[in-house]
Design a protein around this motif. Structure first.
Motif, PDB file in Angstrom:
ATOM      1  N   LYS A 266      13.541   5.112   1.836  1.00 51.86           N
ATOM      2  CA  LYS A 266      12.834   6.127   2.621  1.00 51.86           C
ATOM      3  C   LYS A 266      12.241   5.519   3.888  1.00 51.86           C
ATOM      4  N   TYR A 267      11.677   4.324   3.748  1.00 56.08           N
ATOM      5  CA  TYR A 267      11.056   3.662   4.902  1.00 56.08           C
ATOM      6  C   TYR A 267      11.966   2.522   5.354  1.00 56.08           C
ATOM      7  N   LYS A 268      12.997   2.911   6.049  1.00 53.74           N
ATOM      8  CA  LYS A 268      14.072   1.978   6.387  1.00 53.74           C
ATOM      9  C   LYS A 268      13.623   0.858   7.322  1.00 53.74           C
ATOM     10  N   TYR A 269      12.579   1.103   8.102  1.00 51.85           N
ATOM     11  CA  TYR A 269      12.118   0.053   9.015  1.00 51.85           C
ATOM     12  C   TYR A 269      11.574  -1.148   8.236  1.00 51.85           C
ATOM     13  N   ILE A 270      11.055  -0.899   7.032  1.00 51.29           N
ATOM     14  CA  ILE A 270      10.608  -2.002   6.174  1.00 51.29           C
ATOM     15  C   ILE A 270      11.824  -2.699   5.566  1.00 51.29           C
ATOM     16  N   LYS A 271      12.747  -1.906   5.083  1.00 49.03           N
ATOM     17  CA  LYS A 271      13.953  -2.456   4.454  1.00 49.03           C
ATOM     18  C   LYS A 271      14.753  -3.305   5.432  1.00 49.03           C
ATOM     19  N   GLU A 272      14.849  -2.840   6.668  1.00 49.00           N
ATOM     20  CA  GLU A 272      15.627  -3.574   7.669  1.00 49.00           C
ATOM     21  C   GLU A 272      15.083  -4.980   7.884  1.00 49.00           C
ATOM     22  N   VAL A 273      13.757  -5.108   7.854  1.00 48.46           N
ATOM     23  CA  VAL A 273      13.147  -6.430   8.031  1.00 48.46           C
ATOM     24  C   VAL A 273      13.363  -7.292   6.790  1.00 48.46           C
ATOM     25  N   LEU A 274      13.063  -6.737   5.616  1.00 48.05           N
ATOM     26  CA  LEU A 274      13.161  -7.510   4.374  1.00 48.05           C
ATOM     27  C   LEU A 274      14.588  -7.947   4.058  1.00 48.05           C
ATOM     28  N   PHE A 275      15.565  -7.141   4.472  1.00 51.18           N
ATOM     29  CA  PHE A 275      16.959  -7.449   4.162  1.00 51.18           C
ATOM     30  C   PHE A 275      17.682  -8.119   5.334  1.00 51.18           C
TER      31      PHE A 275
ATOM     32  N   LYS B 271       0.829  -1.214   0.000  1.00 48.92           N
ATOM     33  CA  LYS B 271       0.000   0.000   0.000  1.00 48.92           C
ATOM     34  C   LYS B 271       0.856   1.254   0.000  1.00 48.92           C
ATOM     35  N   GLY B 272       1.869   1.241   0.828  1.00 52.03           N
ATOM     36  CA  GLY B 272       2.770   2.390   0.895  1.00 52.03           C
ATOM     37  C   GLY B 272       3.548   2.575  -0.390  1.00 52.03           C
ATOM     38  N   PHE B 273       4.001   1.463  -0.974  1.00 53.16           N
ATOM     39  CA  PHE B 273       4.747   1.546  -2.232  1.00 53.16           C
ATOM     40  C   PHE B 273       3.871   2.087  -3.355  1.00 53.16           C
ATOM     41  N   ARG B 274       2.626   1.661  -3.394  1.00 51.08           N
ATOM     42  CA  ARG B 274       1.695   2.108  -4.437  1.00 51.08           C
ATOM     43  C   ARG B 274       1.543   3.635  -4.394  1.00 51.08           C
ATOM     44  N   LYS B 275       1.373   4.175  -3.198  1.00 50.15           N
ATOM     45  CA  LYS B 275       1.249   5.628  -3.035  1.00 50.15           C
ATOM     46  C   LYS B 275       2.557   6.329  -3.403  1.00 50.15           C
ATOM     47  N   PHE B 276       3.658   5.727  -2.982  1.00 52.50           N
ATOM     48  CA  PHE B 276       4.982   6.295  -3.250  1.00 52.50           C
ATOM     49  C   PHE B 276       5.238   6.374  -4.756  1.00 52.50           C
ATOM     50  N   ALA B 277       4.937   5.291  -5.467  1.00 58.48           N
ATOM     51  CA  ALA B 277       5.176   5.244  -6.913  1.00 58.48           C
ATOM     52  C   ALA B 277       4.341   6.294  -7.642  1.00 58.48           C
ATOM     53  N   LYS B 278       3.097   6.437  -7.239  1.00 58.22           N
ATOM     54  CA  LYS B 278       2.226   7.432  -7.883  1.00 58.22           C
ATOM     55  C   LYS B 278       2.681   8.855  -7.559  1.00 58.22           C
ATOM     56  N   LYS B 279       3.128   9.052  -6.345  1.00 56.77           N
ATOM     57  CA  LYS B 279       3.603  10.380  -5.943  1.00 56.77           C
ATOM     58  C   LYS B 279       4.798  10.811  -6.788  1.00 56.77           C
TER      59      LYS B 279
ATOM     60  N   VAL C 111      11.503  -1.377 -10.299  1.00 58.27           N
ATOM     61  CA  VAL C 111      12.348  -1.977  -9.257  1.00 58.27           C
ATOM     62  C   VAL C 111      13.143  -0.887  -8.549  1.00 58.27           C
ATOM     63  N   LYS C 112      13.662   0.045  -9.325  1.00 56.85           N
ATOM     64  CA  LYS C 112      14.412   1.161  -8.743  1.00 56.85           C
ATOM     65  C   LYS C 112      13.513   1.989  -7.827  1.00 56.85           C
ATOM     66  N   CYS C 113      12.281   2.194  -8.254  1.00 53.41           N
ATOM     67  CA  CYS C 113      11.317   2.948  -7.444  1.00 53.41           C
ATOM     68  C   CYS C 113      11.047   2.225  -6.124  1.00 53.41           C
ATOM     69  N   PHE C 114      10.916   0.905  -6.191  1.00 51.35           N
ATOM     70  CA  PHE C 114      10.688   0.133  -4.971  1.00 51.35           C
ATOM     71  C   PHE C 114      11.898   0.244  -4.042  1.00 51.35           C
ATOM     72  N   GLY C 115      13.088   0.246  -4.634  1.00 52.90           N
ATOM     73  CA  GLY C 115      14.305   0.419  -3.840  1.00 52.90           C
ATOM     74  C   GLY C 115      14.337   1.777  -3.160  1.00 52.90           C
ATOM     75  N   ASN C 116      13.911   2.806  -3.883  1.00 55.06           N
ATOM     76  CA  ASN C 116      13.848   4.157  -3.302  1.00 55.06           C
ATOM     77  C   ASN C 116      12.827   4.216  -2.167  1.00 55.06           C
ATOM     78  N   TYR C 117      11.742   3.498  -2.359  1.00 53.38           N
ATOM     79  CA  TYR C 117      10.702   3.422  -1.324  1.00 53.38           C
ATOM     80  C   TYR C 117      11.269   2.801  -0.045  1.00 53.38           C
ATOM     81  N   LEU C 118      12.023   1.725  -0.207  1.00 48.69           N
ATOM     82  CA  LEU C 118      12.628   1.076   0.962  1.00 48.69           C
ATOM     83  C   LEU C 118      13.686   1.963   1.612  1.00 48.69           C
TER      84      LEU C 118
END
Length: 258
Positions: free
Chosen positions: A189-198, A124-132, A180-187
């Motif tokens: 920005k929201y490092k708490y998501i990235k920290e879990v996924l990585f 949900k957050g990524f969808r908003k981020f990509a459109k923004k 994919v690059k956009c999703f990386g940029n999203y992560l």
């Protein structure tokens, strides 16, 4: 002195609001358990149904969910995810009583719960981020890019397999396609998501689940042995004992809310 009194009043107000929210959440879980139980009982054999009631399985499932996740974490779980976790556990109880039963009923419910958590906590957050940031046009004829394009523009879910593939690509040190690059940029920005996924332990569990093909080929075949089901359940929910499991870690990322 006035400021201190104001803070005390505000703290009391917030505490009461939290107590009300927790009370509602507990009641909601109980209602979901009753609803799912009533539905599942109709499909059980007479002997299994009798054991289910005598062993108070419904209350046991409610308790193990509450004890494992805790009140604050449960406040963040969508009702539909809770419903599917309860459904999976009732199916697992039935499977233990009759091991010859197909374990896919358990995994299917957990799969739905996982899809819901990924959608609510990540997509949900990524969808908003990509459109923004105007990442709404498909520039590359690539399967993952097409999938992300549909996620952003058509509201599609991001499948478990696609998410795993996405994490792998982002780990690689090479040029990324636009989505994919956009999703990386999203992560980023929201490092708490990235920290879990990585996180290494999360990745190891995720990789084992994807490699087992329970969300892919085996799901389409529609058959799973008890041993496979038990192992997959352990990776997904940690037998409600081990918090080093996929679902707990996804929920843990929401601690940032508090």
């Amino acid at each position: 002195m006035v400021l201190l009194q104001d803070l005390e009043k505000e703290n009391y107000k917030l505490k009461r609001q939290l107590e009300v929210a927790i009370s509602w959440m507990r009641r909601n879980i109980k209602e979901q358990a009753q609803k799912v139980s009533n539905k599942k009982l109709k499909k059980m054999t007479l002997a299994t149904k009798s054991c289910f009631i005598e062993e108070n399985i419904e209350e046991n499932i409610i308790k193990q969910i509450g004890d494992f996740f805790g009140d604050l974490m449960l406040l963040n779980i969508p009702t539909s995810a809770i419903e599917n976790i309860i459904s999976a556990e009732i199916n697992y109880y039935n499977l233990r009583k009759t091991p010859s039963t197909d374990g896919m009923t358990v995994i299917s419910s957990y799969h739905k719960a996982l899809d819901i958590l990924i959608e609510n906590f990540i997509v949900k957050g990524f969808r908003k981020f990509a459109k923004k940031y105007n990442q709404t046009i498909l520039y590359k004829n690539d399967p993952l890019e097409k999938s992300l394009h549909n996620v952003v523009n058509k509201g599609y879910i991001l499948s478990i397999g696609r998410l795993f593939h996405l994490i792998n690509i982002l780990k690689e040190d090479k040029e990324k396609f636009p989505y994919v690059k956009c999703f990386g940029n999203y992560l980023d920005k929201y490092k708490y998501i990235k920290e879990v996924l990585f996180e290494e332990s999360f990745y190891v569990i995720f990789e084992e689940l994807v490699s087992s093909e329970i969300f892919g080929r085996k799901r389409h075949i529609g058959s799973m042995r008890f041993v496979e089901t038990r192992k997959s359940r352990s990776l997904l929910i940690g037998d409600f004992k081990d918090k080093n499991c996929l679902i707990y870690k996804l929920l843990k990322m929401q601690d940032v809310v508090y």
